[in-house]
Design a protein around this motif. Structure first.
Motif, PDB file in Angstrom:
ATOM      1  N   HIS A  58      42.758  61.700  41.116  1.00  0.00           N
ATOM      2  CA  HIS A  58      42.352  62.298  39.833  1.00  0.00           C
ATOM      3  C   HIS A  58      42.486  61.283  38.699  1.00  0.00           C
ATOM      4  O   HIS A  58      43.543  61.184  38.060  1.00  0.00           O
ATOM      5  CB  HIS A  58      43.214  63.531  39.549  1.00  0.00           C
ATOM      6  CG  HIS A  58      42.688  64.372  38.428  1.00  0.00           C
ATOM      7  ND1 HIS A  58      42.911  65.713  38.323  1.00  0.00           N
ATOM      8  CD2 HIS A  58      41.925  64.054  37.347  1.00  0.00           C
ATOM      9  CE1 HIS A  58      42.318  66.200  37.241  1.00  0.00           C
ATOM     10  NE2 HIS A  58      41.725  65.199  36.626  1.00  0.00           N
ATOM     11  N   HIS A  60      40.098  59.139  35.402  1.00  0.00           N
ATOM     12  CA  HIS A  60      38.866  59.076  34.597  1.00  0.00           C
ATOM     13  C   HIS A  60      38.777  57.683  33.981  1.00  0.00           C
ATOM     14  O   HIS A  60      39.464  57.396  32.998  1.00  0.00           O
ATOM     15  CB  HIS A  60      38.889  60.124  33.490  1.00  0.00           C
ATOM     16  CG  HIS A  60      39.033  61.532  33.987  1.00  0.00           C
ATOM     17  ND1 HIS A  60      37.963  62.270  34.424  1.00  0.00           N
ATOM     18  CD2 HIS A  60      40.131  62.330  34.116  1.00  0.00           C
ATOM     19  CE1 HIS A  60      38.388  63.480  34.792  1.00  0.00           C
ATOM     20  NE2 HIS A  60      39.691  63.538  34.635  1.00  0.00           N
ATOM     21  N   LYS A 150      33.671  69.164  41.578  1.00  0.00           N
ATOM     22  CA  LYS A 150      34.611  69.612  40.547  1.00  0.00           C
ATOM     23  C   LYS A 150      33.937  70.615  39.631  1.00  0.00           C
ATOM     24  O   LYS A 150      32.768  70.462  39.294  1.00  0.00           O
ATOM     25  CB  LYS A 150      35.071  68.387  39.736  1.00  0.00           C
ATOM     26  CG  LYS A 150      35.802  68.677  38.433  1.00  0.00           C
ATOM     27  CD  LYS A 150      37.279  68.929  38.643  1.00  0.00           C
ATOM     28  CE  LYS A 150      38.013  69.145  37.315  1.00  0.00           C
ATOM     29  NZ  LYS A 150      38.190  67.930  36.536  1.00  0.00           N
ATOM     30  N   ASP A 313      45.596  62.444  36.601  1.00  0.00           N
ATOM     31  CA  ASP A 313      44.605  62.752  35.560  1.00  0.00           C
ATOM     32  C   ASP A 313      44.583  61.623  34.530  1.00  0.00           C
ATOM     33  O   ASP A 313      44.428  61.864  33.326  1.00  0.00           O
ATOM     34  CB  ASP A 313      44.893  64.103  34.887  1.00  0.00           C
ATOM     35  CG  ASP A 313      43.691  64.647  34.131  1.00  0.00           C
ATOM     36  OD1 ASP A 313      42.589  64.063  34.225  1.00  0.00           O
ATOM     37  OD2 ASP A 313      43.863  65.657  33.427  1.00  0.00           O
TER      38      ASP A 313
HETATM   39 ZN    ZN Z   1      40.858  65.237  34.744  1.00  0.00          ZN
END
Ligand code: ZN
Length: 459
Positions: A58, A60, A150, A313
């Protein structure tokens, strides 16, 4: 090229032994005691732990969001990951509403191709499920090796899909052999609370937290579990943060359902009191940090086998970018940097502090991500013919985290000054030394896109 790693204590999700590892080319060829193989290079791992390369499913990188881009690109992000013992990441492609999935894949490839130092894959985020999108799912699973889709139940008006789209997507993904993952918070409730706080002039970062109370996550997690149960589609909840949401999953287990759960390292080790600081924007992320009781719940969830993955994340923004929201919490770019810190933080807080076992550590940080997302046993373990992705780790070395020494492209650390026990010493990626003595030995472009297999939600 061959490498012999001598006398390390090799930890996998279900074994623990002192042995040697012989690597030839990109693969592990032999594991055994006192191997007498001749190798081009020998690494003495006496007194060290030897883990499979970490997998962070996870992250970005270089992501367009809230009018800016996350500050780590594919080069800086995957390099920082390697420094922290993570040899592979799974990033997210975001479909633009009204456009095809393929258009989004092409755009993401234009930023990632040839730029990664470590290995990577993508999840495909479906933000607009319609007859056109439905036809593309099979191609992604069978041709692109992208088998996880997702969804967002929040970010109304930008990324959120409604329940009708969710059920339709689940039916198609199940049919094609994929997995639906979800950002499970109630977008309508959050939208209402954000507006209400803004109208009342409540604009500090604390109101980011107060606009996403626990119930918004518990409700959506339960609804997602219900829809997954109804359709029979494998479901995975990303970045689960709190007791209410985990109890919704526990309830689902009572009707014999298996909902896969990921949490992130920050939700285990830091809490919402940080939002009262003047620099509280550093920790503005969604869902927000929670309470101490939620940390207890998540550690217990890991040991109970319900929380299967610890990710990050990772979505860093520099302080100047965070200042976009200095007068309004709803304009602060959401996300925090952790891609480099995950493995060491989880070891220090989890293993060293006696909360999880060494095997559990490997399971949630390396093995389960590979199993759930269709890469096992090529990735996520130390076994014959697995990729030689290996971390040699000193469990006793003390060090501290600081923005002045980290490798992420961001000018602060969310964990500045934290004292940790246990440090990554040497990292191998597909048979090459990637990190040695705090120096990166690989160039950008070495990192490969890893095509993933079909998945069924069983691990
Ligand atoms: Zn995320």
């Amino acid at each position: 090229m061959s490498i012999l790693i001598k006398n390390g204590r090799i930890i996998t999700a279900d074994s623990d032994q002192v042995a040697d590892i012989f690597i030839e080319g990109e693969k592990i060829k032999t594991i055994g005691k006192n191997l007498s193989r001749q190798a081009d290079e020998t690494i003495d791992a006496s007194g060290k732990l030897v883990f499979p390369g970490g997998i962070d499913p996870h992250v970005h990188l270089d992501m367009p969001f809230m009018g800016t881009y996350s500050s780590d690109n594919y080069e800086t992000g995957t390099r920082a990951a390697l420094f922290g013992g993570t040899t592979m990441v799974i990033d997210f492609i975001l479909q633009k509403q009204g456009n095809s999935l393929q258009a989004a894949l092409n755009e993401w490839r234009s930023r990632s191709n040839g730029n990664c130092v470590g290995d990577y894959s993508f999840h495909m985020a479906v933000t607009d499920f319609n007859e056109g999108t439905k036809k593309e799912i099979k191609h992604f699973v069978e041709e692109e090796g992208i088998t996880s889709f997702k969804t967002f139940m929040a970010y109304k008006g930008a990324l959120m899909i409604d329940d009708r789209q969710m059920v339709g997507l689940m039916e198609e993904v199940k049919k094609q052999g994929g997995l639906v993952t979800v950002h499970a918070t109630n977008g309508d409730m959050i939208d209402y609370l954000v507006s209400k706080h803004r109208e009342e002039g409540k604009l500090s970062p604390l109101y980011h937290y107060l606009s996403q109370p626990e119930v918004t996550e518990a409700e959506a997690s339960e609804r997602f579990a219900d829809m997954a149960n109804y359709t029979g589609c494998p479901g995975y909840i990303v970045h689960l943060t709190c007791e209410g949401a985990l109890n919704a999953v526990r309830n689902a287990t009572r009707r014999n359902q298996n909902v896969l759960v990921e949490t992130c390292i920050q939700y285990l080790v830091i809490d919402a009191s940080l939002y009262e600081r003047v620099d509280g924007a550093k920790w503005v992320m969604s869902p927000p940090l929670r309470e101490k009781k939620d940390q207890q719940t998540l550690w217990a969830g890991i040991n109970q086998g319900i929380v299967k993955v610890v990710a990050t994340d990772h979505c860093p923004f520099k302080w100047q970018q965070k200042l976009m929201g200095k007068d309004d919490f709803s304009k602060i770019p959401n996300g925090h940097p952790a891609i480099e810190n995950r493995m060491e933080l989880l070891f220090s807080e989890g293993v060293y502090n006696g909360r999880i076992s060494l095997n559990k550590y490997v399971e949630v940080a390396c093995t389960n991500p590979a199993k759930i997302f269709g890469m096992f046993p090529r990735k996520g373990t130390i076994g014959i013919d697995s990729d030689a992705d290996i971390v040699i780790f000193d469990p006793n070395e003390k060090h501290s985290i600081s923005a002045s020494s980290h490798h992420m492209n961001v000018d602060y650390s969310a964990y500045e000054g934290w004292e940790l026990t246990g440090k990554v010493k040497t990292v191998l990626l597909r048979g090459r030394v990637a990190i040695d003595n705090n120096v990166c030995k690989l160039e950008k472009g070495y990192g490969q896109f890893i095509k993933r297999n079909k998945v069924n939600g069983m691990i």
